[in-house]
Scaffold this active site. Sequence first.
Site, PDB file in Angstrom:
ATOM      1  N   ASP A   1       4.492   0.561  12.205  1.00 22.39           N
ATOM      2  CA  ASP A   1       3.273  -0.005  11.405  1.00 22.39           C
ATOM      3  C   ASP A   1       2.961  -1.578  12.067  1.00 22.39           C
ATOM      4  O   ASP A   1       1.939  -2.063  11.591  1.00 22.39           O
ATOM      5  CB  ASP A   1       3.391  -0.155   9.846  1.00 22.39           C
ATOM      6  CG  ASP A   1       3.303   1.357   9.527  1.00 22.39           C
ATOM      7  OD1 ASP A   1       3.407   1.569   8.355  1.00 22.39           O
ATOM      8  OD2 ASP A   1       2.894   2.188  10.420  1.00 22.39           O
TER       9      ASP A   1
ATOM     10  N   ARG B   1      -8.841   0.027   4.681  1.00 22.88           N
ATOM     11  CA  ARG B   1      -8.057   1.086   3.805  1.00 22.88           C
ATOM     12  C   ARG B   1      -6.634   0.177   3.660  1.00 22.88           C
ATOM     13  O   ARG B   1      -5.941   0.579   2.817  1.00 22.88           O
ATOM     14  CB  ARG B   1      -7.729   1.769   5.088  1.00 22.88           C
ATOM     15  CG  ARG B   1      -8.508   2.806   5.365  1.00 22.88           C
ATOM     16  CD  ARG B   1      -8.314   4.103   6.186  1.00 22.88           C
ATOM     17  NE  ARG B   1      -7.207   4.434   5.722  1.00 22.88           N
ATOM     18  CZ  ARG B   1      -5.985   5.199   6.241  1.00 22.88           C
ATOM     19  NH1 ARG B   1      -5.952   5.331   7.778  1.00 22.88           N
ATOM     20  NH2 ARG B   1      -4.918   5.620   5.739  1.00 22.88           N
TER      21      ARG B   1
ATOM     22  N   ARG C   1       0.484  14.637  12.696  1.00 22.25           N
ATOM     23  CA  ARG C   1       0.847  14.268  11.262  1.00 22.25           C
ATOM     24  C   ARG C   1       1.289  15.791  10.477  1.00 22.25           C
ATOM     25  O   ARG C   1       0.567  15.736   9.303  1.00 22.25           O
ATOM     26  CB  ARG C   1      -0.148  13.462  10.290  1.00 22.25           C
ATOM     27  CG  ARG C   1      -0.777  12.116  11.195  1.00 22.25           C
ATOM     28  CD  ARG C   1       0.494  11.144  11.181  1.00 22.25           C
ATOM     29  NE  ARG C   1       0.769  10.564  10.018  1.00 22.25           N
ATOM     30  CZ  ARG C   1       0.491   9.541   9.391  1.00 22.25           C
ATOM     31  NH1 ARG C   1      -0.813   9.119   9.839  1.00 22.25           N
ATOM     32  NH2 ARG C   1       0.995   8.940   8.361  1.00 22.25           N
TER      33      ARG C   1
ATOM     34  N   LYS D   1       0.835  -1.258  -0.094  1.00 18.83           N
ATOM     35  CA  LYS D   1      -0.002   0.152  -0.110  1.00 18.83           C
ATOM     36  C   LYS D   1       0.994   1.425  -0.078  1.00 18.83           C
ATOM     37  O   LYS D   1       0.702   2.078  -0.873  1.00 18.83           O
ATOM     38  CB  LYS D   1      -0.940   0.008   1.155  1.00 18.83           C
ATOM     39  CG  LYS D   1      -1.562   1.170   1.536  1.00 18.83           C
ATOM     40  CD  LYS D   1      -2.547   1.257   2.784  1.00 18.83           C
ATOM     41  CE  LYS D   1      -1.762   1.500   4.030  1.00 18.83           C
ATOM     42  NZ  LYS D   1      -1.401   3.079   4.385  1.00 18.83           N
ATOM     43  N   ASN D   2       1.845   1.220   0.994  1.00 20.28           N
ATOM     44  CA  ASN D   2       2.695   2.493   1.217  1.00 20.28           C
ATOM     45  C   ASN D   2       3.774   2.412  -0.035  1.00 20.28           C
ATOM     46  O   ASN D   2       4.429   3.914   0.006  1.00 20.28           O
ATOM     47  CB  ASN D   2       3.307   2.448   2.609  1.00 20.28           C
ATOM     48  CG  ASN D   2       2.213   2.389   3.483  1.00 20.28           C
ATOM     49  OD1 ASN D   2       1.186   3.118   3.288  1.00 20.28           O
ATOM     50  ND2 ASN D   2       2.605   2.185   4.798  1.00 20.28           N
TER      51      ASN D   2
ATOM     52  N   CYS E   1      -4.729  12.732  12.243  1.00 22.57           N
ATOM     53  CA  CYS E   1      -5.617  11.432  12.028  1.00 22.57           C
ATOM     54  C   CYS E   1      -5.469  10.606  13.603  1.00 22.57           C
ATOM     55  O   CYS E   1      -4.857  11.420  14.510  1.00 22.57           O
ATOM     56  CB  CYS E   1      -4.989  10.331  10.884  1.00 22.57           C
ATOM     57  SG  CYS E   1      -3.290   9.635  11.584  1.00 22.57           S
TER      58      CYS E   1
HETATM   59  C1  EPZ Z   1       4.633   6.668   6.239  1.00 25.56           C
HETATM   60  O1  EPZ Z   1       3.625   7.778   6.882  1.00 25.56           O
HETATM   61  C2  EPZ Z   1       3.410   5.789   6.216  1.00 25.56           C
HETATM   62  N1  EPZ Z   1       2.429   6.117   5.295  1.00 25.56           N
HETATM   63  C3  EPZ Z   1       3.014   5.304   7.574  1.00 25.56           C
HETATM   64  O2  EPZ Z   1       2.042   4.146   7.467  1.00 25.56           O
HETATM   65  C4  EPZ Z   1       4.227   4.906   8.401  1.00 25.56           C
HETATM   66  O3  EPZ Z   1       3.729   4.556   9.788  1.00 25.56           O
HETATM   67  C5  EPZ Z   1       5.157   6.259   8.482  1.00 25.56           C
HETATM   68  O4  EPZ Z   1       5.533   6.401   7.024  1.00 25.56           O
HETATM   69  C6  EPZ Z   1       6.512   5.695   9.387  1.00 25.56           C
HETATM   70  O5  EPZ Z   1       6.952   4.518   8.730  1.00 25.56           O
HETATM   71  C7  EPZ Z   1       2.581   5.925   4.028  1.00 25.56           C
HETATM   72  O6  EPZ Z   1       3.542   5.727   3.230  1.00 25.56           O
HETATM   73  C8  EPZ Z   1       1.218   6.557   3.232  1.00 25.56           C
HETATM   74  P1  EPZ Z   1       6.712   9.943   8.394  1.00 25.56           P
HETATM   75  P2  EPZ Z   1       4.264   9.318   6.966  1.00 25.56           P
HETATM   76  O7  EPZ Z   1       6.618  11.293   7.825  1.00 25.56           O
HETATM   77  O8  EPZ Z   1       5.272   9.675   5.667  1.00 25.56           O
HETATM   78  C9  EPZ Z   1       6.826  13.419  11.982  1.00 25.56           C
HETATM   79  C10 EPZ Z   1       0.286   2.798   7.803  1.00 25.56           C
HETATM   80  O9  EPZ Z   1      -0.211   2.309   8.808  1.00 25.56           O
HETATM   81  N2  EPZ Z   1       6.620  14.626  10.645  1.00 25.56           N
HETATM   82  O10 EPZ Z   1       7.803   9.429   8.530  1.00 25.56           O
HETATM   83  O11 EPZ Z   1       3.300  10.598   7.196  1.00 25.56           O
HETATM   84  C11 EPZ Z   1       5.480  12.687  12.087  1.00 25.56           C
HETATM   85  O12 EPZ Z   1       4.460  13.609  12.690  1.00 25.56           O
HETATM   86  C12 EPZ Z   1       0.872   4.305   7.871  1.00 25.56           C
HETATM   87  O13 EPZ Z   1       0.238   2.326   6.943  1.00 25.56           O
HETATM   88  C13 EPZ Z   1       6.789  15.729  10.990  1.00 25.56           C
HETATM   89  O14 EPZ Z   1       7.179  16.099  12.287  1.00 25.56           O
HETATM   90  O15 EPZ Z   1       5.412   9.145   8.376  1.00 25.56           O
HETATM   91  C14 EPZ Z   1       5.601  11.439  12.675  1.00 25.56           C
HETATM   92  O16 EPZ Z   1       5.749  11.495  14.186  1.00 25.56           O
HETATM   93  C15 EPZ Z   1       0.560   4.880   9.237  1.00 25.56           C
HETATM   94  N3  EPZ Z   1       6.760  16.555   9.772  1.00 25.56           N
HETATM   95  C16 EPZ Z   1       7.224  10.882  12.221  1.00 25.56           C
HETATM   96  O17 EPZ Z   1       7.774  12.398  11.484  1.00 25.56           O
HETATM   97  C17 EPZ Z   1       6.560  16.110   8.738  1.00 25.56           C
HETATM   98  O18 EPZ Z   1       6.842  17.007   7.810  1.00 25.56           O
HETATM   99  C18 EPZ Z   1       7.233   9.924  11.226  1.00 25.56           C
HETATM  100  O19 EPZ Z   1       6.332  10.599  10.100  1.00 25.56           O
HETATM  101  C19 EPZ Z   1       6.524  14.911   8.390  1.00 25.56           C
HETATM  102  C20 EPZ Z   1       6.444  13.778   9.377  1.00 25.56           C
END
Ligand code: EPZ
Length: 441
Positions: free
Chosen positions: A325, A417, A127, A28-29, A122
């Site tokens: 995850d 989802r 996020r 998915k991701n 969410c």
């Molecule tokens: C991706 O989300 C995945 N989603 C998530 O999977 C996964 O949990 C996550 O990566 C971590 O591996 C998709 O790929 C669609 P991050 P993403 O940016 O990109 C903070 C699932 O269950 N952050 O690495 O949103 C954020 O708040 C989903 O399949 C900032 O502060 O994850 C979080 O605490 C859930 N500022 C941390 O970084 C930003 O601009 C990690 O977020 C971006 C992120």
Amino acid sequence: MTTEAPQPVLEILGRTSLRGEVQISGAKNSALVLMAGSILCADKCTLRNVPNLVDIKRMGQILTSLGVMLKQTDDVLEIDAKNINPTEAPYDVVSQLRASFFVIGPLLTRLGTARVPLPGGCAIGARPVDLHVRGLQAMGANVSIEDGIVHANLVGNKGRLQGTNIYLDYPSVGATETILMAATLAEGETKIENAAQEPEIVDLANFCNAMGANVSGAGTNTITIQGVSELHSVDYHVIPDRIEAGTFLVAGAITHSEITLTSVIPEHLAPVIAKLNEIGCQVIAESDDGKIFGGNVKSQRLRIVPGELYGTDIETLPYPGFPTDMQAQFTALLSISKGNSVISETVFENRLRHVAELQRMGTNIRVKGNHAIVQGVPIISGAPVMATDLRASAALVLAGLAAEGKTTVHGLHHLDRGYENLEAKLSNLGARLKRIIPSGS
Ligand code: EPZ
């Protein structure tokens, strides 16, 4: 008074052994970000091994609203982004699919302008997208947020984003992907330092390179992109879903069953396999007459051989650390493992909501801040439970497979989802579960 249509629930009869094989679907991701990446190219792109999920359909709605033509036949998705227009992606879809924010980089670098609603938070956290925005600003974009819409435009008469060095405060998966995609058509070289190293980043880099981009270093913490003037058509296989695979490995462990997963890339599951070994299970990789992914990686089979389950500690971290995850699924597994376990969720600020539901099933777990302190119990009992987010819903299904009696999982829209045909796959392994509309509802 409006009466909502009755929502289906999943009824699970627990303590059933599983056996047999299950084929793992496309990731998915990865599929979501590759769909956004197809905007980079004015030719037709074909994505294969695309899972049939609600989130994929939602991303399709976003792309269609931007003028992209889509045609899905089974797991093959044909995408034609020849005539895209920088209209605004619809908020009602964006608010349900945070990944829709991935279109901002491709739109900006291809058209010089983008308007994308700010994705809300969410269940698992706020996020924010500040790292995405700061990366695009570093490349010369003028980004403002008005009325919840992110407006991004190239400054002055520059026709293209400008390559530059970007250091990410946090190895954000999404921010790395946004900047990588924007940099493929930028002027000059972009270097992303402290980049995310997830397999989905490598899949995106391989996809972009197959379209004629020049990306190197994906899978390490430093990614270098030499901008090119345009990208061409591509036919690409999405990698298998390592989180779906991990979820099925836990299904074998939690029901003390030996099952085999097919079409998997074991190295993507290294931290998950290591933890299952620590807990007391063997996970054996076997050759598979499977497909080649990313141009050079051959899929394999993974067989889990269950054992006595012992508690251990888990700390979620960016890849190659233990994946956030998989945290909820392992919390369910450790709740019936001998001894104590401490589970620390360091990636998201609110990703322990499944604990309260697991408590209803007789587990012994205390939450202190972002830690879950688990005391294993020999048996848990089925109960009505409510899913709160995607991976929490998977954890409740797994707990239901292990519990004495019947578990009824509510909130299945979360499950749909991210898991393709989960009930059918589990039923084929011998699980006793069915999706029903509760009577009298
Ligand atoms: C991706 O989300 C995945 N989603 C998530 O999977 C996964 O949990 C996550 O990566 C971590 O591996 C998709 O790929 C669609 P991050 P993403 O940016 O990109 C903070 C699932 O269950 N952050 O690495 O949103 C954020 O708040 C989903 O399949 C900032 O502060 O994850 C979080 O605490 C859930 N500022 C941390 O970084 C930003 O601009 C990690 O977020 C971006 C992120």
